[in-house]
Design a protein around this motif. Sequence first.
Motif, PDB file in Angstrom:
ATOM      1  N   ILE A  13       0.830  -1.206   0.000  1.00 41.10           N
ATOM      2  CA  ILE A  13       0.000   0.000   0.000  1.00 41.10           C
ATOM      3  C   ILE A  13       0.862   1.253   0.000  1.00 41.10           C
ATOM      4  N   LEU A  14       0.472   2.201  -0.852  1.00 41.22           N
ATOM      5  CA  LEU A  14       1.056   3.538  -0.872  1.00 41.22           C
ATOM      6  C   LEU A  14       0.017   4.491  -0.305  1.00 41.22           C
ATOM      7  N   LEU A  15       0.430   5.372   0.590  1.00 45.12           N
ATOM      8  CA  LEU A  15      -0.458   6.390   1.152  1.00 45.12           C
ATOM      9  C   LEU A  15       0.013   7.764   0.693  1.00 45.12           C
ATOM     10  N   ALA A  16      -0.924   8.619   0.301  1.00 42.19           N
ATOM     11  CA  ALA A  16      -0.585   9.990  -0.073  1.00 42.19           C
ATOM     12  C   ALA A  16      -1.609  10.923   0.532  1.00 42.19           C
ATOM     13  N   GLY A  17      -1.137  11.838   1.348  1.00 45.94           N
ATOM     14  CA  GLY A  17      -2.025  12.807   1.964  1.00 45.94           C
ATOM     15  C   GLY A  17      -1.253  13.844   2.731  1.00 45.94           C
ATOM     16  N   ASP A  18      -1.988  14.754   3.323  1.00 48.57           N
ATOM     17  CA  ASP A  18      -1.367  15.876   4.010  1.00 48.57           C
ATOM     18  C   ASP A  18      -1.043  15.582   5.474  1.00 48.57           C
ATOM     19  N   GLY A  19      -1.144  14.339   5.879  1.00 49.64           N
ATOM     20  CA  GLY A  19      -0.827  14.006   7.262  1.00 49.64           C
ATOM     21  C   GLY A  19      -2.039  13.858   8.143  1.00 49.64           C
ATOM     22  N   GLY A  20      -3.224  14.176   7.635  1.00 47.78           N
ATOM     23  CA  GLY A  20      -4.443  14.023   8.430  1.00 47.78           C
ATOM     24  C   GLY A  20      -4.864  12.568   8.454  1.00 47.78           C
ATOM     25  N   ALA A  21      -6.015  12.283   7.868  1.00 50.09           N
ATOM     26  CA  ALA A  21      -6.546  10.919   7.874  1.00 50.09           C
ATOM     27  C   ALA A  21      -5.657   9.957   7.099  1.00 50.09           C
ATOM     28  N   THR A  22      -4.885  10.448   6.145  1.00 43.94           N
ATOM     29  CA  THR A  22      -3.995   9.575   5.391  1.00 43.94           C
ATOM     30  C   THR A  22      -2.571   9.660   5.925  1.00 43.94           C
ATOM     31  N   GLY A  23      -2.422  10.062   7.163  1.00 47.14           N
ATOM     32  CA  GLY A  23      -1.108  10.223   7.760  1.00 47.14           C
ATOM     33  C   GLY A  23      -0.658   9.032   8.574  1.00 47.14           C
ATOM     34  N   GLY A  24       0.134   9.331   9.598  1.00 46.48           N
ATOM     35  CA  GLY A  24       0.778   8.304  10.398  1.00 46.48           C
ATOM     36  C   GLY A  24      -0.161   7.329  11.068  1.00 46.48           C
ATOM     37  N   ALA A  25      -1.292   7.799  11.575  1.00 43.15           N
ATOM     38  CA  ALA A  25      -2.221   6.892  12.254  1.00 43.15           C
ATOM     39  C   ALA A  25      -2.762   5.852  11.290  1.00 43.15           C
ATOM     40  N   PRO A  34      -3.371  -7.755   9.201  1.00 41.48           N
ATOM     41  CA  PRO A  34      -2.751  -8.946   8.600  1.00 41.48           C
ATOM     42  C   PRO A  34      -2.838  -8.907   7.078  1.00 41.48           C
ATOM     43  N   GLY A  35      -1.717  -9.127   6.433  1.00 34.96           N
ATOM     44  CA  GLY A  35      -1.687  -9.160   4.975  1.00 34.96           C
ATOM     45  C   GLY A  35      -1.493  -7.814   4.311  1.00 34.96           C
ATOM     46  N   PHE A  36      -1.308  -6.757   5.092  1.00 35.67           N
ATOM     47  CA  PHE A  36      -1.075  -5.423   4.525  1.00 35.67           C
ATOM     48  C   PHE A  36       0.333  -4.950   4.887  1.00 35.67           C
ATOM     49  N   ALA A  37       0.971  -4.245   3.963  1.00 38.98           N
ATOM     50  CA  ALA A  37       2.261  -3.617   4.226  1.00 38.98           C
ATOM     51  C   ALA A  37       2.257  -2.230   3.588  1.00 38.98           C
ATOM     52  N   VAL A  38       2.432  -1.197   4.385  1.00 39.44           N
ATOM     53  CA  VAL A  38       2.543   0.160   3.856  1.00 39.44           C
ATOM     54  C   VAL A  38       3.982   0.311   3.362  1.00 39.44           C
ATOM     55  N   VAL A  39       4.139   0.414   2.047  1.00 45.44           N
ATOM     56  CA  VAL A  39       5.477   0.445   1.452  1.00 45.44           C
ATOM     57  C   VAL A  39       5.949   1.853   1.124  1.00 45.44           C
ATOM     58  N   ARG A  56       6.273   0.033  -6.228  1.00 43.72           N
ATOM     59  CA  ARG A  56       5.312  -0.862  -6.877  1.00 43.72           C
ATOM     60  C   ARG A  56       4.192  -1.336  -5.950  1.00 43.72           C
ATOM     61  N   PRO A  57       3.367  -0.398  -5.475  1.00 42.31           N
ATOM     62  CA  PRO A  57       2.254  -0.792  -4.596  1.00 42.31           C
ATOM     63  C   PRO A  57       1.164  -1.524  -5.380  1.00 42.31           C
ATOM     64  N   ASP A  58       0.408  -2.335  -4.659  1.00 41.00           N
ATOM     65  CA  ASP A  58      -0.775  -2.970  -5.231  1.00 41.00           C
ATOM     66  C   ASP A  58      -1.957  -2.013  -5.194  1.00 41.00           C
ATOM     67  N   VAL A  59      -2.006  -1.205  -4.118  1.00 45.77           N
ATOM     68  CA  VAL A  59      -3.103  -0.265  -3.900  1.00 45.77           C
ATOM     69  C   VAL A  59      -2.518   1.059  -3.428  1.00 45.77           C
ATOM     70  N   ALA A  60      -3.053   2.151  -3.956  1.00 50.48           N
ATOM     71  CA  ALA A  60      -2.682   3.485  -3.493  1.00 50.48           C
ATOM     72  C   ALA A  60      -3.916   4.143  -2.903  1.00 50.48           C
ATOM     73  N   LEU A  61      -3.774   4.663  -1.703  1.00 51.58           N
ATOM     74  CA  LEU A  61      -4.833   5.424  -1.045  1.00 51.58           C
ATOM     75  C   LEU A  61      -4.414   6.880  -1.098  1.00 51.58           C
ATOM     76  N   LEU A  62      -5.102   7.652  -1.932  1.00 51.41           N
ATOM     77  CA  LEU A  62      -4.728   9.048  -2.160  1.00 51.41           C
ATOM     78  C   LEU A  62      -5.796   9.975  -1.622  1.00 51.41           C
ATOM     79  N   ASP A  63      -5.362  10.993  -0.906  1.00 50.89           N
ATOM     80  CA  ASP A  63      -6.278  12.035  -0.486  1.00 50.89           C
ATOM     81  C   ASP A  63      -6.740  12.768  -1.739  1.00 50.89           C
ATOM     82  N   ALA A  64      -8.024  13.044  -1.836  1.00 53.69           N
ATOM     83  CA  ALA A  64      -8.554  13.738  -3.012  1.00 53.69           C
ATOM     84  C   ALA A  64      -8.018  15.160  -3.117  1.00 53.69           C
ATOM     85  N   VAL A  65      -7.616  15.744  -1.993  1.00 54.30           N
ATOM     86  CA  VAL A  65      -7.032  17.082  -1.975  1.00 54.30           C
ATOM     87  C   VAL A  65      -5.642  16.971  -1.362  1.00 54.30           C
TER      88      VAL A  65
END
Length: 149
Positions: A13-25, A34-39, A56-65
């Motif tokens: 998993i790739l995370l992209a955001g400003d540190g809010g909901a898509t941040g460290g927590a 189980p079965g997830f790895a934030v790469v 090469r993530p399988d899934v990217a979670l991107l903040d819309a803003v």
Amino acid sequence: MPQDHRPAVSVRILLAGDGGATGGALALLLGLEPGFAVVAQVGRGSEVADAARDRRPDVALLDAVLPDGDGLDATTRLLAEAPECRVLLLTGSGRPGLADRALAAGAVGLLVKDGPHEELVRAVHRCLTGETVIDPALLPPPDPAQPTG
């Protein structure tokens, strides 16, 4: 003595955001799943494509803003570098037409960013099976003038 085993293959998993909901927590919660790895975790849209190409993530979670643009542009750039990646956009509000624009940009889903963690986990699994995942809270209300089936 019991051991805590992680699956041999994890959803990357790739995370992209400003540190809010898509941040460290969120990174921590998903990393414990189980079965997830934030790469990769980035804070700006301009960093998304490079991170996707390198990790090469399988899934990217991107903040819309994102601080330097929107998740739609980042989605397009990401998919140019890693077309096999599934993109789920996270938003704080249901702006009119956002779901349609997200899908047109290549995302496979749109979710409320502060929604329940379990829903996000289910959405990740669903998108990996080829499903389109749109949070019902983000769909426009039904048109009362249209007959229901």
